[in-house]
Design a protein around this motif. Structure first.
Motif, PDB file in Angstrom:
ATOM      1  N   TYR A   1       0.827  -1.202   0.000  1.00 44.80           N
ATOM      2  CA  TYR A   1       0.000   0.000   0.000  1.00 44.80           C
ATOM      3  C   TYR A   1       0.868   1.261   0.000  1.00 44.80           C
ATOM      4  CZ  TYR A   1      -3.373   3.556   1.196  1.00 44.80           C
ATOM      5  OH  TYR A   1      -4.129   4.697   1.181  1.00 44.80           O
ATOM      6  N   ALA A   2       1.905   1.290   0.823  1.00 43.03           N
ATOM      7  CA  ALA A   2       2.783   2.463   0.878  1.00 43.03           C
ATOM      8  C   ALA A   2       3.469   2.697  -0.469  1.00 43.03           C
ATOM      9  CB  ALA A   2       3.829   2.294   1.982  1.00 43.03           C
ATOM     10  N   PHE A   3       3.920   1.637  -1.094  1.00 41.29           N
ATOM     11  CA  PHE A   3       4.562   1.765  -2.406  1.00 41.29           C
ATOM     12  C   PHE A   3       3.585   2.327  -3.435  1.00 41.29           C
ATOM     13  CE2 PHE A   3       5.449   0.057  -6.627  1.00 41.29           C
ATOM     14  CZ  PHE A   3       6.729   0.562  -6.834  1.00 41.29           C
ATOM     15  N   VAL A   4       2.397   1.754  -3.497  1.00 35.32           N
ATOM     16  CA  VAL A   4       1.398   2.207  -4.467  1.00 35.32           C
ATOM     17  C   VAL A   4       1.006   3.657  -4.179  1.00 35.32           C
ATOM     18  CG1 VAL A   4      -0.975   1.858  -5.280  1.00 35.32           C
ATOM     19  CG2 VAL A   4       0.529  -0.112  -4.943  1.00 35.32           C
TER      20      VAL A   4
ATOM     21  N   ARG B   1       3.280   6.238  -5.445  1.00 40.71           N
ATOM     22  CA  ARG B   1       3.309   6.379  -6.901  1.00 40.71           C
ATOM     23  C   ARG B   1       2.074   7.086  -7.458  1.00 40.71           C
ATOM     24  NH1 ARG B   1       7.934   5.221  -5.791  1.00 40.71           N
ATOM     25  NH2 ARG B   1       9.183   3.723  -6.921  1.00 40.71           N
ATOM     26  N   VAL B   2       0.893   6.773  -6.910  1.00 37.35           N
ATOM     27  CA  VAL B   2      -0.332   7.325  -7.485  1.00 37.35           C
ATOM     28  C   VAL B   2      -0.795   8.602  -6.804  1.00 37.35           C
ATOM     29  CG1 VAL B   2      -1.096   5.086  -8.329  1.00 37.35           C
ATOM     30  CG2 VAL B   2      -1.900   5.890  -6.111  1.00 37.35           C
ATOM     31  N   ARG B   3      -0.366   8.830  -5.573  1.00 38.90           N
ATOM     32  CA  ARG B   3      -0.680  10.066  -4.824  1.00 38.90           C
ATOM     33  C   ARG B   3      -2.172  10.336  -4.659  1.00 38.90           C
ATOM     34  NH1 ARG B   3       4.172  11.304  -2.599  1.00 38.90           N
ATOM     35  NH2 ARG B   3       5.800  11.392  -4.151  1.00 38.90           N
ATOM     36  N   ASP B   4      -2.986   9.299  -4.703  1.00 33.99           N
ATOM     37  CA  ASP B   4      -4.427   9.442  -4.509  1.00 33.99           C
ATOM     38  C   ASP B   4      -4.893   8.245  -3.689  1.00 33.99           C
ATOM     39  OD1 ASP B   4      -7.176  10.559  -5.313  1.00 33.99           O
ATOM     40  OD2 ASP B   4      -7.284   8.467  -5.993  1.00 33.99           O
ATOM     41  N   ARG B   5      -5.494   8.522  -2.542  1.00 36.41           N
ATOM     42  CA  ARG B   5      -5.842   7.453  -1.612  1.00 36.41           C
ATOM     43  C   ARG B   5      -6.790   6.423  -2.232  1.00 36.41           C
ATOM     44  NH1 ARG B   5      -7.824   8.056   4.611  1.00 36.41           N
ATOM     45  NH2 ARG B   5      -8.105   5.840   4.957  1.00 36.41           N
ATOM     46  N   ALA B   6      -7.851   6.888  -2.882  1.00 33.38           N
ATOM     47  CA  ALA B   6      -8.823   5.955  -3.467  1.00 33.38           C
ATOM     48  C   ALA B   6      -8.175   5.067  -4.526  1.00 33.38           C
ATOM     49  CB  ALA B   6      -9.999   6.720  -4.060  1.00 33.38           C
ATOM     50  N   THR B   7      -7.325   5.659  -5.353  1.00 39.21           N
ATOM     51  CA  THR B   7      -6.633   4.872  -6.380  1.00 39.21           C
ATOM     52  C   THR B   7      -5.669   3.882  -5.742  1.00 39.21           C
ATOM     53  OG1 THR B   7      -6.834   6.694  -7.952  1.00 39.21           O
ATOM     54  CG2 THR B   7      -5.182   5.004  -8.446  1.00 39.21           C
ATOM     55  N   ALA B   8      -4.950   4.316  -4.712  1.00 39.39           N
ATOM     56  CA  ALA B   8      -4.021   3.418  -4.010  1.00 39.39           C
ATOM     57  C   ALA B   8      -4.769   2.236  -3.407  1.00 39.39           C
ATOM     58  CB  ALA B   8      -3.261   4.172  -2.933  1.00 39.39           C
ATOM     59  N   GLU B   9      -5.940   2.495  -2.842  1.00 39.34           N
ATOM     60  CA  GLU B   9      -6.743   1.408  -2.277  1.00 39.34           C
ATOM     61  C   GLU B   9      -7.202   0.450  -3.372  1.00 39.34           C
ATOM     62  OE1 GLU B   9      -9.769   3.536  -0.157  1.00 39.34           O
ATOM     63  OE2 GLU B   9      -8.395   4.041   1.490  1.00 39.34           O
TER      64      GLU B   9
ATOM     65  N   THR C   1      -4.144  -1.582  -4.615  1.00 44.02           N
ATOM     66  CA  THR C   1      -3.747  -2.555  -3.593  1.00 44.02           C
ATOM     67  C   THR C   1      -4.749  -3.699  -3.539  1.00 44.02           C
ATOM     68  OG1 THR C   1      -2.649  -0.818  -2.328  1.00 44.02           O
ATOM     69  CG2 THR C   1      -3.120  -2.870  -1.174  1.00 44.02           C
ATOM     70  N   SER C   2      -6.024  -3.406  -3.738  1.00 48.53           N
ATOM     71  CA  SER C   2      -7.018  -4.485  -3.734  1.00 48.53           C
ATOM     72  C   SER C   2      -6.826  -5.417  -4.924  1.00 48.53           C
ATOM     73  CB  SER C   2      -8.442  -3.918  -3.713  1.00 48.53           C
ATOM     74  OG  SER C   2      -8.806  -3.399  -4.965  1.00 48.53           O
ATOM     75  N   GLU C   3      -6.215  -4.916  -5.995  1.00 43.63           N
ATOM     76  CA  GLU C   3      -5.895  -5.773  -7.136  1.00 43.63           C
ATOM     77  C   GLU C   3      -4.717  -6.701  -6.810  1.00 43.63           C
ATOM     78  OE1 GLU C   3      -7.452  -6.109 -10.167  1.00 43.63           O
ATOM     79  OE2 GLU C   3      -8.991  -4.843  -9.246  1.00 43.63           O
ATOM     80  N   VAL C   4      -3.816  -6.234  -5.971  1.00 48.42           N
ATOM     81  CA  VAL C   4      -2.671  -7.059  -5.555  1.00 48.42           C
ATOM     82  C   VAL C   4      -3.163  -8.161  -4.623  1.00 48.42           C
ATOM     83  CG1 VAL C   4      -0.492  -7.080  -4.272  1.00 48.42           C
ATOM     84  CG2 VAL C   4      -1.017  -5.179  -5.824  1.00 48.42           C
ATOM     85  N   PHE C   5      -4.131  -7.826  -3.780  1.00 48.35           N
ATOM     86  CA  PHE C   5      -4.678  -8.762  -2.798  1.00 48.35           C
ATOM     87  C   PHE C   5      -6.164  -9.024  -3.084  1.00 48.35           C
ATOM     88  CE2 PHE C   5      -1.262  -6.577  -0.352  1.00 48.35           C
ATOM     89  CZ  PHE C   5      -0.482  -7.687  -0.090  1.00 48.35           C
ATOM     90  N   PRO C   6      -6.500  -9.606  -4.241  1.00 52.51           N
ATOM     91  CA  PRO C   6      -7.909  -9.745  -4.616  1.00 52.51           C
ATOM     92  C   PRO C   6      -8.715 -10.647  -3.689  1.00 52.51           C
ATOM     93  CG  PRO C   6      -6.531 -11.015  -6.098  1.00 52.51           C
ATOM     94  CD  PRO C   6      -5.614 -10.187  -5.225  1.00 52.51           C
ATOM     95  N   GLN C   7      -8.069 -11.583  -3.022  1.00 53.94           N
ATOM     96  CA  GLN C   7      -8.803 -12.475  -2.119  1.00 53.94           C
ATOM     97  C   GLN C   7      -9.303 -11.738  -0.891  1.00 53.94           C
ATOM     98  OE1 GLN C   7      -5.984 -15.578  -1.386  1.00 53.94           O
ATOM     99  NE2 GLN C   7      -6.318 -16.532  -3.359  1.00 53.94           N
ATOM    100  N   ARG C   8      -8.694 -10.592  -0.597  1.00 52.63           N
ATOM    101  CA  ARG C   8      -9.104  -9.823   0.569  1.00 52.63           C
ATOM    102  C   ARG C   8     -10.084  -8.707   0.206  1.00 52.63           C
ATOM    103  NH1 ARG C   8      -8.084 -10.677   5.851  1.00 52.63           N
ATOM    104  NH2 ARG C   8      -8.267  -8.451   5.942  1.00 52.63           N
ATOM    105  N   ALA C   9     -10.201  -8.384  -1.053  1.00 59.90           N
ATOM    106  CA  ALA C   9     -11.065  -7.270  -1.473  1.00 59.90           C
ATOM    107  C   ALA C   9     -12.524  -7.624  -1.275  1.00 59.90           C
ATOM    108  CB  ALA C   9     -10.802  -6.936  -2.945  1.00 59.90           C
ATOM    109  N   GLY C  10     -13.309  -6.577  -1.031  1.00 63.35           N
ATOM    110  CA  GLY C  10     -14.757  -6.781  -0.956  1.00 63.35           C
ATOM    111  C   GLY C  10     -15.152  -7.205   0.339  1.00 63.35           C
TER     112      GLY C  10
END
Length: 71
Positions: A45-48, A51-59, A62-71
């Motif tokens: 999350y910190a790395f993303v 790079r993107v400088r936008d909290r919603a986009t970073a979230e 990150t949810s794409e990196v950890f798709p099993q945890r999303a939702g």
């Protein structure tokens, strides 16, 4: 921020035998993914976010990196 986190270089835990055990357990049983998530979420999350400088986009990313945890 540490060099490894800023540049996406794997940290000390990345190649450890302990992490390999966690990966193998998660491959056998997706319920075991929780330990890997906890180990890596903050760094990813910190790395993303750096790079993107936008909290919603970073979230979202990150949810794409950890798709099993999303939702």
């Amino acid at each position: 921020m540490a060099k490894g986190a800023a540049e996406g270089v794997p940290g000390q835990a990345a190649g450890s035998a302990d992490e390999r055990v966690l990966v193998e357990a998660a491959q056998r049983d997706p319920a075991e993914f929780e330990a890997l998530y906890e180990l890596h979420f903050e760094r990813v999350y910190a790395f993303v976010a750096s790079r993107v400088r936008d909290r919603a986009t970073a979230e979202d990313v990150t949810s794409e990196v950890f798709p099993q945890r999303a939702g």
